[in-house]
Design a protein around this motif. Structure first.
Motif, PDB file in Angstrom:
ATOM      1  N   LEU A  77       0.700  -1.415  -0.016  1.00 28.14           N
ATOM      2  CA  LEU A  77      -0.064  -0.032  -0.003  1.00 28.14           C
ATOM      3  C   LEU A  77       0.994   1.354  -0.141  1.00 28.14           C
ATOM      4  O   LEU A  77       0.519   2.290  -0.699  1.00 28.14           O
ATOM      5  N   ALA A  81       0.424   3.935  -3.034  1.00 26.32           N
ATOM      6  CA  ALA A  81       0.285   5.388  -2.608  1.00 26.32           C
ATOM      7  C   ALA A  81       1.190   6.429  -3.089  1.00 26.32           C
ATOM      8  O   ALA A  81       0.852   7.534  -3.164  1.00 26.32           O
ATOM      9  N   SER A  86      -0.735   9.073  -8.815  1.00 24.82           N
ATOM     10  CA  SER A  86      -1.896   9.483  -7.931  1.00 24.82           C
ATOM     11  C   SER A  86      -2.030  10.897  -7.983  1.00 24.82           C
ATOM     12  O   SER A  86      -3.094  11.555  -7.638  1.00 24.82           O
ATOM     13  N   PHE A 106     -10.336  -2.554   2.718  1.00 24.14           N
ATOM     14  CA  PHE A 106     -10.232  -1.249   2.051  1.00 24.14           C
ATOM     15  C   PHE A 106      -8.765  -1.383   1.580  1.00 24.14           C
ATOM     16  O   PHE A 106      -8.598  -0.991   0.551  1.00 24.14           O
ATOM     17  N   ALA A 107      -7.744  -1.594   2.188  1.00 22.26           N
ATOM     18  CA  ALA A 107      -6.327  -1.855   1.673  1.00 22.26           C
ATOM     19  C   ALA A 107      -6.331  -2.504   0.596  1.00 22.26           C
ATOM     20  O   ALA A 107      -5.725  -2.113  -0.558  1.00 22.26           O
ATOM     21  N   ARG A 108      -6.836  -3.669   0.569  1.00 22.07           N
ATOM     22  CA  ARG A 108      -6.921  -4.558  -0.472  1.00 22.07           C
ATOM     23  C   ARG A 108      -7.510  -4.023  -1.931  1.00 22.07           C
ATOM     24  O   ARG A 108      -7.125  -4.289  -3.077  1.00 22.07           O
ATOM     25  N   TYR A 110      -8.253  -0.869  -2.423  1.00 22.66           N
ATOM     26  CA  TYR A 110      -7.202   0.223  -2.897  1.00 22.66           C
ATOM     27  C   TYR A 110      -5.900  -0.522  -3.910  1.00 22.66           C
ATOM     28  O   TYR A 110      -5.977   0.378  -5.036  1.00 22.66           O
ATOM     29  N   LEU A 111      -5.559  -1.583  -3.408  1.00 25.69           N
ATOM     30  CA  LEU A 111      -4.423  -2.198  -4.356  1.00 25.69           C
ATOM     31  C   LEU A 111      -4.946  -2.731  -5.689  1.00 25.69           C
ATOM     32  O   LEU A 111      -4.569  -2.422  -6.411  1.00 25.69           O
ATOM     33  N   LEU A 113      -7.827  -1.523  -7.044  1.00 26.34           N
ATOM     34  CA  LEU A 113      -7.993  -0.193  -7.999  1.00 26.34           C
ATOM     35  C   LEU A 113      -6.683   0.381  -8.649  1.00 26.34           C
ATOM     36  O   LEU A 113      -6.718   0.607  -9.963  1.00 26.34           O
ATOM     37  N   HIS A 114      -5.688   0.172  -7.908  1.00 22.92           N
ATOM     38  CA  HIS A 114      -4.381   0.679  -8.226  1.00 22.92           C
ATOM     39  C   HIS A 114      -3.926  -0.117  -9.414  1.00 22.92           C
ATOM     40  O   HIS A 114      -3.136   0.203 -10.600  1.00 22.92           O
ATOM     41  N   TYR A 117      -5.620   0.395 -12.728  1.00 19.79           N
ATOM     42  CA  TYR A 117      -5.300   1.756 -13.146  1.00 19.79           C
ATOM     43  C   TYR A 117      -4.007   1.594 -13.959  1.00 19.79           C
ATOM     44  O   TYR A 117      -3.926   2.099 -14.889  1.00 19.79           O
TER      45      TYR A 117
END
Length: 469
Positions: A77, A81, A86, A106-108, A110-111, A113-114, A117
């Motif tokens: 993360l 980040a 970003s 949530f952390a997973r 976000y990963l 989603l990243h 992207y």
């Protein structure tokens, strides 16, 4: 002073997985509902007694409540980040730790989603390149490989159902009683699966299976250990398909490309488990103190196969030493990486130049051993070995790799490579990659970390041409 242990999210997931109410679970643990609620919210650490009771009540070992996954999530993360794409202020390490500890889902997310992207961005760049060059069909993105690596990474590189099935199959075929060898594997293919094995002189051929004729063609130029592995792969592909497909379905990969990559990875895993059956290999590794060359001779496998198998010994109730395993090419690209440790690998960019795996290219005949320390203070015994794979022809370049294996220093007594190391002495400071490394005094730093301000001092030039603030 002993570090406080917070296991709230894991405890909550175990409770919810059994559909227990807070009150019912608290009763089983001998706690009040309010106390258990505070533990689950990470407002209170767990005591040794509560930890032991949780292991008993949920019928899990300590590893199921360990924070190793938290450390991996924190590293991943933090790197995601800190990605310049970003365009936002990078959160600090303390803030990231809070997110991982209190909101791991949530952390997973976000990963994921990243990752999505990055994949979209890569495809866009490839499309622009193809248009500018008036080409059709730009090369496919490599990000499916990253998705598959994450799949194995967050499973501690251990696939239980597949490993157990491969071990049972090895016993059924008699492969667990001694050295497998080409002759034994070839006989298994012929007698059990009606597959004929032949050899071809194609230099880059590893394995080609022809379903119509049930003919398996192996590259004659490959070493015996490689040919044996390819036969084991074919046996796994013809007998363990249901388990492999079930794993793929549960993984829900985002693309068919990732599923194809993972299918091959799972079958490679099964082949290794077939040639190196779990319990027999774990016991042999313990007896020779994880001497890779001895294990290679005992099981008639390659060094790389032993490196990889050592990183998979994480069966619940019968765990081996937790190792990381990595393979690098000469450009520093990580072509394989697996870890059952807290050791962090860079997801983007280069690896740390202070890590001994880079030195292995210059001395492929030697075993490199290093006592290293990551920025989080965890020390590792790091073993590296250069590997040269013959091309089979004078005019074709050999393939060169560096293999790395390591475990936390607390397991040093079980590792023959730690003999002679001063475990109480200084250790080599290494990091993940310069872009997120916290060290401010590294003479090998290539560029400043993306989450730290820096200044270039015009009248004070050092080896590193900038100073971190």
């Amino acid at each position: 002073m002993r570090e406080k242990l917070f296991i709230g999210p894991r405890l909550r997931m175990l409770r919810q997985g059994r559909a227990w109410t807070l009150e019912a679970c608290a009763s089983r643990l001998g706690l009040s509902p309010s106390y258990l609620s505070q533990i689950e919210a990470n407002q209170r650490p767990v005591t040794a007694r509560v930890l032991i009771d949780a292991m008993r009540v949920f019928e899990v070992d300590a590893a199921a409540l360990d924070a190793a996954d938290d450390q991996r999530l924190i590293a991943d993360l933090r790197e995601a980040a800190a990605d310049p794409v970003s365009g936002a202020e990078t959160p600090g390490l303390a803030e990231i730790k809070q997110v991982v500890t209190n909101a791991p889902h949530f952390a997973r997310a976000y990963l994921a989603l990243h990752r999505a992207y990055r994949q979209l961005d890569e495809r866009l760049k490839q499309t622009e390149e193809a248009v500018s060059l008036d080409e059709r069909g730009a090369a496919s993105a490599l990000l499916p490989y990253e998705e598959v690596r994450d799949f194995f990474h967050y499973k501690d590189n251990y696939i239980h159902a597949l490993d157990v099935a491969a071990e049972a199959l090895a016993a059924e075929l008699g492969l667990d009683l001694g050295r497998a060898g080409e002759a034994v594997l070839e006989r298994c293919l012929a007698e059990r699966l009606d597959v004929t094995v032949e050899h071809a002189s194609e230099l880059d051929l590893l394995r080609r299976y022809e379903p119509e004729t049930r003919r398996l063609v192996l590259g004659a130029a490959q070493p015996a250990a490689t040919r044996g592995f390819q036969m084991a792969y074919q046996i796994a592909a013809m007998t363990l398909t249901d388990i492999v497909e079930a794993e793929l379905e549960a993984a829900s990969f985002r693309s068919e490309s990732a599923a194809q990559v993972c299918r091959t990875g799972l079958l490679n895993y099964a082949a290794g488990a077939l040639l190196l059956p779990y319990e027999r290999f774990r016991e042999a590794a313990r007896q020779v103190r994880h001497d890779i060359e001895q294990l290679s001779l005992i099981f008639q496998t390659s060094l790389e196969q032993v490196f990889h198998r050592l990183s998979t010994l994480q069966r619940p109730g019968a765990r081996g030493v937790p190792f990381y395993f990595v393979r690098l090419d000469r450009a520093g690209n990580i072509t394989k990486r697996h870890s059952a440790t807290r050791f962090h690998f860079a997801r983007f960019g280069g690896t740390c130049p202070m890590w001994n795996v880079h030195d292995a290219f210059s001395r492929p005949d030697a075993w490199m051993v290093q006592l290293a320390e990551m920025p989080d203070g965890v020390r590792y015994v790091c073993v590296a070995k250069g590997l040269v794979k013959s091309s089979g022809a004078y005019l074709r370049a050999d393939r060169r790799y560096a293999l790395g294996l390591g475990c936390e220093a607390q397991y040093a007594e079980q590792l023959v490579y730690a003999d002679g190391l001063d475990l109480s002495g200084p250790s080599a400071p290494i990091g993940i990659s310069c872009r997120i490394c916290e060290r401010g005094d590294c003479s090998q730093r290539a560029f400043p970390p993306v989450d730290r301000a820096f200044e270039v001092r015009e009248n004070d030039r050092r080896w590193v041409p900038f100073a971190l603030k």
